[in-house]
Design a protein around this motif. Structure first.
Motif, short mmCIF file in Angstrom:
data_model
loop_
_atom_site.label_atom_id
_atom_site.label_comp_id
_atom_site.label_asym_id
_atom_site.label_seq_id
_atom_site.Cartn_x
_atom_site.Cartn_y
_atom_site.Cartn_z
N ILE A 32 0.72 1.58 -3.51
CA ILE A 32 1.78 2.57 -3.35
C ILE A 32 2.69 2.42 -4.56
CG2 ILE A 32 3.71 3.31 -1.92
CD1 ILE A 32 1.17 3.76 -0.46
N ILE A 41 6.69 8.97 -4.41
CA ILE A 41 5.84 7.84 -4.05
C ILE A 41 4.47 8.36 -3.64
CG2 ILE A 41 5.59 5.86 -2.54
CD1 ILE A 41 7.94 5.54 -4.33
N ALA A 42 3.43 7.74 -4.14
CA ALA A 42 2.07 8.17 -3.80
C ALA A 42 1.11 7.01 -3.99
CB ALA A 42 1.65 9.35 -4.67
N LEU A 43 -0.13 7.19 -3.55
CA LEU A 43 -1.17 6.21 -3.81
C LEU A 43 -1.62 6.34 -5.26
CD1 LEU A 43 -3.21 6.58 -0.52
CD2 LEU A 43 -2.17 4.47 -1.33
N ASP A 112 -0.43 -5.17 5.72
CA ASP A 112 0.12 -6.29 4.97
C ASP A 112 -0.56 -6.43 3.61
OD1 ASP A 112 1.03 -8.70 7.62
OD2 ASP A 112 2.10 -7.01 6.72
N LEU A 114 -1.87 -4.02 1.85
CA LEU A 114 -1.36 -2.95 0.98
C LEU A 114 0.04 -3.30 0.48
CD1 LEU A 114 -1.76 -0.14 -0.26
CD2 LEU A 114 -0.84 0.85 1.84
N MET A 116 1.19 -6.33 -0.06
CA MET A 116 1.09 -7.39 -1.06
C MET A 116 0.53 -6.86 -2.37
SD MET A 116 0.06 -10.86 1.02
CE MET A 116 -1.35 -10.23 1.93
N GLU A 183 11.09 3.98 6.25
CA GLU A 183 10.67 4.72 5.06
C GLU A 183 9.79 3.81 4.20
OE1 GLU A 183 11.12 7.95 4.59
OE2 GLU A 183 11.99 7.93 6.60
N ILE A 184 9.69 4.08 2.91
CA ILE A 184 8.84 3.26 2.05
C ILE A 184 9.34 1.81 2.09
CG2 ILE A 184 8.06 2.88 -0.33
CD1 ILE A 184 6.89 5.38 0.96
N PRO A 185 8.52 0.88 2.51
CA PRO A 185 8.97 -0.52 2.58
C PRO A 185 9.44 -1.02 1.22
CG PRO A 185 6.91 -0.24 3.76
CD PRO A 185 7.15 1.04 3.01
N MET A 188 6.95 -2.06 -1.34
CA MET A 188 6.16 -0.98 -1.94
C MET A 188 6.99 -0.13 -2.89
SD MET A 188 3.94 0.42 1.26
CE MET A 188 2.68 -0.57 2.05
N LYS A 255 14.24 6.16 -1.52
CA LYS A 255 12.89 6.21 -0.96
C LYS A 255 12.76 5.26 0.22
CE LYS A 255 11.55 8.87 -4.37
NZ LYS A 255 12.78 8.88 -5.18
N ALA B 37 -3.49 -11.33 7.26
CA ALA B 37 -3.51 -11.28 5.80
C ALA B 37 -2.41 -12.13 5.20
CB ALA B 37 -3.38 -9.84 5.32
N VAL B 83 4.65 1.59 9.00
CA VAL B 83 5.92 2.20 9.30
C VAL B 83 5.72 3.71 9.33
CG1 VAL B 83 7.28 0.32 8.31
CG2 VAL B 83 6.54 2.20 6.84
N ALA B 85 6.54 5.96 7.31
CA ALA B 85 6.18 6.56 6.02
C ALA B 85 4.79 6.16 5.55
CB ALA B 85 7.20 6.18 4.96
N VAL B 86 4.34 4.98 5.89
CA VAL B 86 3.07 4.47 5.38
C VAL B 86 2.32 3.76 6.50
CG1 VAL B 86 1.92 2.99 3.68
CG2 VAL B 86 4.08 4.11 3.10
N ILE B 132 0.25 8.15 3.66
CA ILE B 132 1.60 8.08 3.13
C ILE B 132 2.25 9.42 3.39
CG2 ILE B 132 0.70 8.51 0.79
CD1 ILE B 132 3.21 7.02 -0.24
N TYR B 133 3.29 9.40 4.17
CA TYR B 133 3.92 10.59 4.70
C TYR B 133 2.84 11.43 5.41
CZ TYR B 133 7.83 9.12 1.80
OH TYR B 133 8.84 8.39 1.22
#
Lengths: 376, 185
Positions: A32, A41-43, A112, A114, A116, A183-185, A188, A255, B37, B83, B85-86, B132-133
Motif C-alpha cells: 500500500i 493511496i493504492a496498491l 499483518d 501487508l 509489514m 482509515e489507512i493504517p 501503511m 489518509k 505473521a 480495517v 479502508a484496507v 483498498i477502499y
C-alpha cells in the motif's frame, strides 16, 4: 476464465513445469503506497533494494520483530544509541510474513503481512531519501517492533494501539495495531512512516545521537524544560515537513486520521506562531506540553519555503541546519523558536536566504527580530 | 453440495465389511493452529475436507493405504481481516495424495482398531483478495509441501473413524487435528 488461467499458471509454476521455473520470492513486493500525484493511496509493486529476507521482513534498513514486550518504566536505565535496548525490550522474535508469489510479485496473504511489507517499503524509501540528503544514520538495520506489548503504557499516557512512533529510548520504531482508527493504517501511510524516520534523523543529526546524555547533563538548568519543549515542537514540525516532502502531500496525515486531528497539521495552511507558545510551556493537553500546535507552524513555514525555492533544496538545508544546530543543543541545551530556521536560511543558496528570512519573520512574528542580519 | 451428495450416496448403501477394491469416502473435520505473521502466538482455525481412500490390506494383505484428499478452512481468514479502508482475505485449498501404513492391531469380528501413518505431497492453492477502499484485486499462488498424518483409526463393518494430527514439511507454522468419519462405498 481469467481466474482459471491464473490458477493454472500458479499450479504449473508450483510444480516447476512453467518455463520460468519455480518462483522463489524476489524483491518485487505489492504494498500500500502513496502513488498518485495527489497522494492517493493504492496498491503498488515496488522493488525493495534493501530487503534481504522477505519472510522475516529483514533487510539492511530495518528488521521487523514480533512478540516484543517493551517496558515503559520511567525508572528504567536510559542510554543513547539503543544501548539500553536489552534492558527495556524482551521476547522480541522473528516475524514470518505469509505471502504468495504471483507473476514474480510477492503478495501478502494476510493483513499483518501487508502491513509489514508496506511499512518496510516506506522505511526504505524515507531512509534512502534522507540519507541522500546527507542525514547520517547508523549502518545497522533499525529494529521495528511490530504489534508489541507495552507495559506501563497508560501510566505514561502512551497508547496501546493506533500509533506509530520512534522510540528513542531503544533507538527503534514501534508499530501498534489499529483498533480505533479505520482509515489507512499508520504503518501503511508513506508519510507517517517518513515522519517517524525523520524523528530518528533529528536524534542522530540534531542531537548527534546524544539526547539522553544532554538531558542528564542539563535537566536541572534554568529553562531546560522550556527549551526541550520548543525542540520537541520543532522536531514534530520538521518530521511533518519531511513526510510531506517525500509524499508530495501536505495533507498526508488525513489518509489515516479524522479531520479533527489532521486539519490542524495540514502543511498547506498558513500558520503564524502564537505568542503564547514562545515561553515553551503552552499549548498543553491533559496537563502535558503539546508540541503539535507550534510544530504545525514550523512545518507549514518549511513547506511554503519548499514550494518557493524547491523541495530538494529546502530539505537539504534543513538537514544542514540541524547539523549546524547540534552543538548548541548538546552543549548548552538551549533553544528558541527560530533557531533552526535561521540555520536553514543560512544553508540555502545565497540568493534564497533573504526571501527565506522574510518568510520566517512573517510566520514567527513574535520573534521576527531573530531573522534580521542572518543573510550575508 | 459435493460433500452432501457424497454423504447421501454413502449412507444409502448397506454394505458389510469392505471388499477388495472398495474405496472409502471420508469427511474429515479438523481444528488447527496457524502461526501469526507477527510471530506472537497462533490463531485457531477450523477445516473441512473430503477424502477417498483405498485400503490395500484387503487386496494385497499388506497394511498399506492410499488416499486422495481435498480440504479447506478458516485460516486466512477467507472472509477478510483488516480495517474499513484496507482488508486482506485468503482462501486455501489443499490437494494431497498420501500413502502409508494403516495397521489393524485389534480385530474382533466386524470391529477393528488400528494406527496409521500417511505421508505424501500436498499442493496448496491460495487465493488472496486485497481490498483498498472500494477496489479489490485477487492474486493466486501455489506451494507444494510434504504432508504427514499419523493417528488411530477404528472400523466397524463398512464404517471408519480416524483421528489424525498432521503437519507439513517444510514447516509452514500450521498444525491440524483431523477427525474423519467415512464408509466404504
Amino acid at each position: 476464465m481469467a481466474v482459471m488461467a491464473s490458477a493454472t499458471r500458479a499450479l504449473l509454476v508450483a510444480l516447476c513445469v512453467s518455463p520460468t521455473g519455480c518462483q522463489a520470492p524476489g524483491n518485487v513486493i505489492r504494498i500500500i503506497d502513496a502513488v498518485n500525484p495527489d497522494g492517493s493511496i493504492a496498491l503498488a509493486d515496488v522493488v525493495l533494494t534493501t530487503l534481504g529476507d522477505v519472510a522475516a521482513v529483514e533487510g539492511s534498513v530495518a528488521t521487523f520483530l514480533g512478540g516484543a514486550v517493551i517496558s515503559l518504566d520511567s525508572a528504567a536505565p536510559i542510554a543513547d544509541r539503543g544501548e539500553a535496548r536489552d534492558d527495556l525490550v524482551e521476547n522480541a522474535g522473528t516475524v514470518r510474513a505469509r505471502f504468495v508469489v504471483d507473476d514474480g510479485v510477492v503478495v501478502a496473504a494476510d493483513f499483518d503481512s501487508l502491513l509489514m511489507f508496506s511499512a518496510y517499503a516506506h522505511f526504505e524509501r524515507a531512509t534512502l531519501h534522507l540519507g541522500g540528503l546527507g542525514a547520517t544514520l547508523p549502518a545497522s538495520p533499525v529494529p521495528v517492533y511490530f504489534n508489541p506489548t507495552l507495559q506501563n503504557g497508560p501510566q505514561l499516557t502512551f497508547p496501546k494501539s493506533d500509533n506509530a512512533a520512534f522510540f528513542a529510548m531503544t533507538d527503534a520504531f514501534v508499530l501498534l495495531p489499529m483498533r480505533i482508527l479505520q482509515e489507512i493504517p499508520f504503518a501503511m501511510n508513506t508519510g507517517v512512516v517518513a515522519h517517524e524516520v525523520s524523528h530518528r534523523v533529528f536524534y542522530y543529526v540534531g542531537w548527534n545521537g546524544g539526547l539522553f546524555a544532554a538531558i542528564a547533563a542539563h535537566q536541572y538548568d534554568a529553562g531546560a524544560q522550556q527549551s526541550f519543549n520548543r525542540v520537541k515542537a520543532t522536531d514534530e514540525g520538521v518530521a511533518d515537513f519531511f513526510a510531506a516532502a517525500i509524499t508530495a502531500d501536505p495533507a498526508f496525515l488525513a489518509k489515516s486520521t479524522p479531520g479533527s486531528i489532521s486539519d490542524a497539521r495540514d502543511l498547506s495552511v498558513t500558520r503564524v506562531l502564537d505568542p503564547r507558545f514562545i515561553a515553551g510551556l503552552e499549548p498543553q493537553q491533559d496537563g502535558q506540553y503539546d508540541p503539535y500546535g507550534p510544530g504545525a507552524v514550523v512545518a507549514a513555514a518549511l513547506w511554503r519555503l519548499a514550494q518557493d525555492h524547491g523541495v530538494d533544496t529546502v530539505e537539504a538545508a534543513v538537514i544542514d541546519g540541524l547539523r549546524a544546530l547540534s552543538s548548541q543543543l548538546v552543549q548548552s541545551f538551549t533553544y528558541q523558536f527560530g533557531d533552526l530556521e535561521r540555520e536553514v536560511a543560512r544553508a540555502l543558496p545565497a540568493a534564497d536566504c533573504a526571501a527565506a528570512c522574510a518568510l520566517f519573520a512573517e510566520r514567527y512574528l513574535p520573534v521576527a527580530g531573530a531573522f534580521t542580519g542572518v543573510c550575508p | 453440495m459435493i460433500v452432501a451428495t457424497a454423504l447421501f450416496a454413502v449412507l444409502q448403501t448397506s454394505a458389510p465389511a469392505p471388499a477388495c477394491g472398495d474405496l472409502d469416502l471420508q469427511v474429515p473435520v479438523g481444528l488447527g493452529l496457524e502461526g501469526r505473521a507477527d510471530g506472537d502466538g497462533f490463531d485457531a482455525a477450523a477445516y473441512l475436507g473430503l477424502s477417498a481412500g483405498l485400503p490395500l490390506s484387503v487386496c494385497l494383505g499388506v497394511p498399506l493405504r492410499l488416499e486422495l484428499s481435498l480440504a479447506t478452512g478458516t485460516a486466512g481468514p477467507p472472509w477478510g481481516a483488516g480495517v474499513d479502508a484496507v482488508e486482506v482475505a485468503r482462501q486455501d485449498v489443499d490437494l494431497a495424495a498420501l500413502t502409508g501404513v494403516a495397521y489393524v492391531f485389534v480385530k474382533e469380528g466386524d470391529k477393528g482398531l488400528g494406527v496409521e501413518a500417511l505421508a505424501g505431497p500436498r499442493l496448496r492453492l491460495t487465493r488472496v483478495r486485497t481490498r483498498i477502499y472500494a477496489q479489490s484485486e485477487s492474486r493466486y499462488g501455489a506451494t507444494v509441501r510434504a504432508a504427514a498424518l499419523v493417528g488411530p483409526f477404528a472400523t466397524y463393518k463398512a464404517w471408519r473413524v480416524s483421528l489424525r494430527p498432521g503437519a507439513s514439511l517444510p514447516w509452514d507454522r500450521r498444525v491440524q487435528l483431523w477427525l474423519g468419519i467415512g464408509r466404504s462405498l
